[in-house]
Design a protein around this motif. Sequence first.
Motif, PDB file in Angstrom:
ATOM      1  N   GLY A   1       0.778  -1.245   0.000  1.00 47.06           N
ATOM      2  CA  GLY A   1       0.000   0.000   0.000  1.00 47.06           C
ATOM      3  C   GLY A   1       0.802   1.284   0.000  1.00 47.06           C
ATOM      4  O   GLY A   1       0.230   2.372   0.104  1.00 47.06           O
ATOM      5  N   TYR A   2       2.109   1.200  -0.138  1.00 47.15           N
ATOM      6  CA  TYR A   2       2.895   2.448  -0.091  1.00 47.15           C
ATOM      7  C   TYR A   2       4.217   2.356  -0.840  1.00 47.15           C
ATOM      8  O   TYR A   2       4.705   1.256  -1.156  1.00 47.15           O
ATOM      9  CB  TYR A   2       3.192   2.827   1.359  1.00 47.15           C
ATOM     10  CG  TYR A   2       4.344   2.044   1.962  1.00 47.15           C
ATOM     11  CD1 TYR A   2       5.659   2.517   1.864  1.00 47.15           C
ATOM     12  CD2 TYR A   2       4.146   0.820   2.580  1.00 47.15           C
ATOM     13  CE1 TYR A   2       6.726   1.790   2.379  1.00 47.15           C
ATOM     14  CE2 TYR A   2       5.200   0.085   3.093  1.00 47.15           C
ATOM     15  CZ  TYR A   2       6.490   0.573   2.986  1.00 47.15           C
ATOM     16  OH  TYR A   2       7.530  -0.147   3.490  1.00 47.15           O
ATOM     17  N   GLN A   3       4.785   3.517  -1.115  1.00 48.66           N
ATOM     18  CA  GLN A   3       6.170   3.644  -1.583  1.00 48.66           C
ATOM     19  C   GLN A   3       6.796   4.851  -0.881  1.00 48.66           C
ATOM     20  O   GLN A   3       6.086   5.809  -0.558  1.00 48.66           O
ATOM     21  CB  GLN A   3       6.198   3.890  -3.096  1.00 48.66           C
ATOM     22  CG  GLN A   3       5.906   2.653  -3.916  1.00 48.66           C
ATOM     23  CD  GLN A   3       5.637   2.982  -5.369  1.00 48.66           C
ATOM     24  OE1 GLN A   3       4.753   3.778  -5.682  1.00 48.66           O
ATOM     25  NE2 GLN A   3       6.415   2.383  -6.258  1.00 48.66           N
ATOM     26  N   VAL A   4       8.104   4.796  -0.705  1.00 51.61           N
ATOM     27  CA  VAL A   4       8.816   5.948  -0.146  1.00 51.61           C
ATOM     28  C   VAL A   4       9.184   6.862  -1.305  1.00 51.61           C
ATOM     29  O   VAL A   4       9.693   6.414  -2.325  1.00 51.61           O
ATOM     30  CB  VAL A   4      10.088   5.509   0.617  1.00 51.61           C
ATOM     31  CG1 VAL A   4      10.920   6.720   1.028  1.00 51.61           C
ATOM     32  CG2 VAL A   4       9.704   4.683   1.849  1.00 51.61           C
ATOM     33  N   ILE A   5       8.881   8.141  -1.141  1.00 49.10           N
ATOM     34  CA  ILE A   5       9.196   9.120  -2.177  1.00 49.10           C
ATOM     35  C   ILE A   5      10.441   9.902  -1.763  1.00 49.10           C
ATOM     36  O   ILE A   5      10.681  10.082  -0.573  1.00 49.10           O
ATOM     37  CB  ILE A   5       7.954  10.032  -2.412  1.00 49.10           C
ATOM     38  CG1 ILE A   5       8.112  10.893  -3.654  1.00 49.10           C
ATOM     39  CG2 ILE A   5       7.623  10.914  -1.218  1.00 49.10           C
ATOM     40  CD1 ILE A   5       7.416  10.347  -4.850  1.00 49.10           C
ATOM     41  N   ARG A   6      11.245  10.320  -2.744  1.00 52.23           N
ATOM     42  CA  ARG A   6      12.491  11.077  -2.496  1.00 52.23           C
ATOM     43  C   ARG A   6      13.426  10.306  -1.561  1.00 52.23           C
ATOM     44  O   ARG A   6      14.011  10.868  -0.636  1.00 52.23           O
ATOM     45  CB  ARG A   6      12.195  12.461  -1.896  1.00 52.23           C
ATOM     46  CG  ARG A   6      11.179  13.296  -2.670  1.00 52.23           C
ATOM     47  CD  ARG A   6      11.708  13.780  -4.005  1.00 52.23           C
ATOM     48  NE  ARG A   6      10.732  14.597  -4.719  1.00 52.23           N
ATOM     49  CZ  ARG A   6      10.048  14.199  -5.804  1.00 52.23           C
ATOM     50  NH1 ARG A   6      10.195  12.964  -6.283  1.00 52.23           N
ATOM     51  NH2 ARG A   6       9.214  15.015  -6.411  1.00 52.23           N
TER      52      ARG A   6
ATOM     53  N   VAL B   1      -0.047   4.915  -1.091  1.00 49.80           N
ATOM     54  CA  VAL B   1       0.358   6.105  -0.346  1.00 49.80           C
ATOM     55  C   VAL B   1       1.851   6.390  -0.546  1.00 49.80           C
ATOM     56  O   VAL B   1       2.670   5.465  -0.554  1.00 49.80           O
ATOM     57  CB  VAL B   1       0.033   5.901   1.151  1.00 49.80           C
ATOM     58  CG1 VAL B   1       0.500   7.085   1.964  1.00 49.80           C
ATOM     59  CG2 VAL B   1      -1.470   5.683   1.330  1.00 49.80           C
ATOM     60  N   LEU B   2       2.174   7.659  -0.720  1.00 55.67           N
ATOM     61  CA  LEU B   2       3.574   8.057  -0.889  1.00 55.67           C
ATOM     62  C   LEU B   2       4.081   8.661   0.424  1.00 55.67           C
ATOM     63  O   LEU B   2       3.552   9.665   0.899  1.00 55.67           O
ATOM     64  CB  LEU B   2       3.706   9.061  -2.039  1.00 55.67           C
ATOM     65  CG  LEU B   2       3.270   8.517  -3.407  1.00 55.67           C
ATOM     66  CD1 LEU B   2       3.257   9.628  -4.458  1.00 55.67           C
ATOM     67  CD2 LEU B   2       4.164   7.368  -3.864  1.00 55.67           C
ATOM     68  N   VAL B   3       5.078   8.005   0.982  1.00 62.56           N
ATOM     69  CA  VAL B   3       5.621   8.440   2.274  1.00 62.56           C
ATOM     70  C   VAL B   3       6.848   9.304   2.037  1.00 62.56           C
ATOM     71  O   VAL B   3       7.778   8.891   1.346  1.00 62.56           O
ATOM     72  CB  VAL B   3       6.016   7.221   3.140  1.00 62.56           C
ATOM     73  CG1 VAL B   3       6.531   7.671   4.498  1.00 62.56           C
ATOM     74  CG2 VAL B   3       4.830   6.282   3.311  1.00 62.56           C
ATOM     75  N   GLY B   4       6.834  10.492   2.591  1.00 59.64           N
ATOM     76  CA  GLY B   4       7.977  11.405   2.469  1.00 59.64           C
ATOM     77  C   GLY B   4       8.932  11.238   3.637  1.00 59.64           C
ATOM     78  O   GLY B   4       9.170  10.125   4.109  1.00 59.64           O
TER      79      GLY B   4
ATOM     80  N   GLN C   1       3.312   1.096   8.398  1.00 55.73           N
ATOM     81  CA  GLN C   1       2.998  -0.105   7.611  1.00 55.73           C
ATOM     82  C   GLN C   1       1.542  -0.519   7.799  1.00 55.73           C
ATOM     83  O   GLN C   1       0.873  -0.906   6.845  1.00 55.73           O
ATOM     84  CB  GLN C   1       3.967  -1.234   7.983  1.00 55.73           C
ATOM     85  CG  GLN C   1       5.363  -0.965   7.420  1.00 55.73           C
ATOM     86  CD  GLN C   1       6.392  -1.975   7.898  1.00 55.73           C
ATOM     87  OE1 GLN C   1       6.393  -2.359   9.053  1.00 55.73           O
ATOM     88  NE2 GLN C   1       7.275  -2.397   7.006  1.00 55.73           N
ATOM     89  N   GLN C   2       1.046  -0.403   9.023  1.00 56.55           N
ATOM     90  CA  GLN C   2      -0.361  -0.768   9.269  1.00 56.55           C
ATOM     91  C   GLN C   2      -1.322   0.212   8.599  1.00 56.55           C
ATOM     92  O   GLN C   2      -2.326  -0.176   8.012  1.00 56.55           O
ATOM     93  CB  GLN C   2      -0.621  -0.835  10.781  1.00 56.55           C
ATOM     94  CG  GLN C   2       0.063  -2.046  11.417  1.00 56.55           C
ATOM     95  CD  GLN C   2       0.003  -2.059  12.935  1.00 56.55           C
ATOM     96  OE1 GLN C   2      -0.366  -1.060  13.556  1.00 56.55           O
ATOM     97  NE2 GLN C   2       0.368  -3.178  13.541  1.00 56.55           N
ATOM     98  N   LEU C   3      -0.973   1.500   8.673  1.00 52.04           N
ATOM     99  CA  LEU C   3      -1.828   2.526   8.056  1.00 52.04           C
ATOM    100  C   LEU C   3      -1.930   2.325   6.543  1.00 52.04           C
ATOM    101  O   LEU C   3      -3.014   2.387   5.961  1.00 52.04           O
ATOM    102  CB  LEU C   3      -1.249   3.918   8.367  1.00 52.04           C
ATOM    103  CG  LEU C   3      -1.979   5.106   7.744  1.00 52.04           C
ATOM    104  CD1 LEU C   3      -3.327   5.350   8.426  1.00 52.04           C
ATOM    105  CD2 LEU C   3      -1.131   6.378   7.809  1.00 52.04           C
ATOM    106  N   MET C   4      -0.792   2.059   5.912  1.00 53.26           N
ATOM    107  CA  MET C   4      -0.774   1.911   4.456  1.00 53.26           C
ATOM    108  C   MET C   4      -1.501   0.646   4.018  1.00 53.26           C
ATOM    109  O   MET C   4      -2.170   0.628   3.006  1.00 53.26           O
ATOM    110  CB  MET C   4       0.663   1.838   3.928  1.00 53.26           C
ATOM    111  CG  MET C   4       1.572   2.935   4.373  1.00 53.26           C
ATOM    112  SD  MET C   4       0.813   4.549   4.456  1.00 53.26           S
ATOM    113  CE  MET C   4       2.179   5.427   5.151  1.00 53.26           C
ATOM    114  N   LYS C   5      -1.332  -0.412   4.803  1.00 53.35           N
ATOM    115  CA  LYS C   5      -2.009  -1.661   4.479  1.00 53.35           C
ATOM    116  C   LYS C   5      -3.521  -1.443   4.535  1.00 53.35           C
ATOM    117  O   LYS C   5      -4.266  -1.845   3.647  1.00 53.35           O
ATOM    118  CB  LYS C   5      -1.578  -2.744   5.476  1.00 53.35           C
ATOM    119  CG  LYS C   5      -2.126  -4.099   5.151  1.00 53.35           C
ATOM    120  CD  LYS C   5      -1.652  -5.150   6.131  1.00 53.35           C
ATOM    121  CE  LYS C   5      -2.362  -6.459   5.841  1.00 53.35           C
ATOM    122  NZ  LYS C   5      -2.087  -7.475   6.844  1.00 53.35           N
TER     123      LYS C   5
END
Length: 260
Positions: A39-44, A75-78, A61-65
């Motif tokens: 559910g996510y990737q790290v951006i930058r 979701v893109l995590v900065g 990890q729980q939030l994105m799942k």
Amino acid sequence: MATPWEKVKNPSQGDSSSIGSYANGCLAGGERLPLQGDGYQVIRSERGRYYGNSEMIVFLQQLMKQSRQLKIGNVLVGDIAMPRGGRFSSGHASHQTGLDADIWLRIPEQPLSPQALKTISALPMVDVKNYKIIDKNWSSKQAQLIQLAASDDRVARIFVHPVIKQQLCKAKWKDRNWLSKVRPWFGHYYHFHVRLNCPAGSTTCETQAPPPAGDGCGTELASWSPNYKAPVTSESVKAVKPKPKPVKVLPPMCAIVLKS
Ligand SMILES: [Zn+2]
């Protein structure tokens, strides 16, 4: 000039421990958020700011799942924190103890290709000059993601642009308790900032007073608007002497974290 914290490439050994306060502290035993997950990737990611307290990593990890399960999107995590937390030479004031994270409000439906991940730009949700939401960029998905995060007991505060808070206030929610944690702050119009409480039992982490009770949708929020006229009271007429800013002294334990 780079701070010593910006030169460190690896976390210190041992269990995660957040030391000091969000805006004056460091992180021992930082844990790395994998650059891609459910559910996510790290951006930058080239900035190397994807380290956090283990509690933050699990929370994210729980939030994105959950957001994937709710079909909110990918979701893109900065920025979270540097390997050992600490101060930045510019940009963030907080993000020093691995308990703060920025999450983009641009939410692609699917994971991005490596190329797209490198080139994608942030998407503003607010027309800052005109102090209003950009309707074509904002949707219920952003609202849902913020609500999901704010409803988590581990979360202490979420910072969003006041116009975003206004937008959330306008929506009909069954439960509005979580809105108290959503705090207006300038900037924060293409991302929101999640701040966790100190992990239970931590003796080194400095907490912050909880946000005021209530949904925070009244006068306080209105006072952020450029059109707001404060009622004149005898208090506001009195000249306020600016207090000198106290010099921040880093907790002594952080010197050990930096050297270890
Ligand atoms: Zn932030």
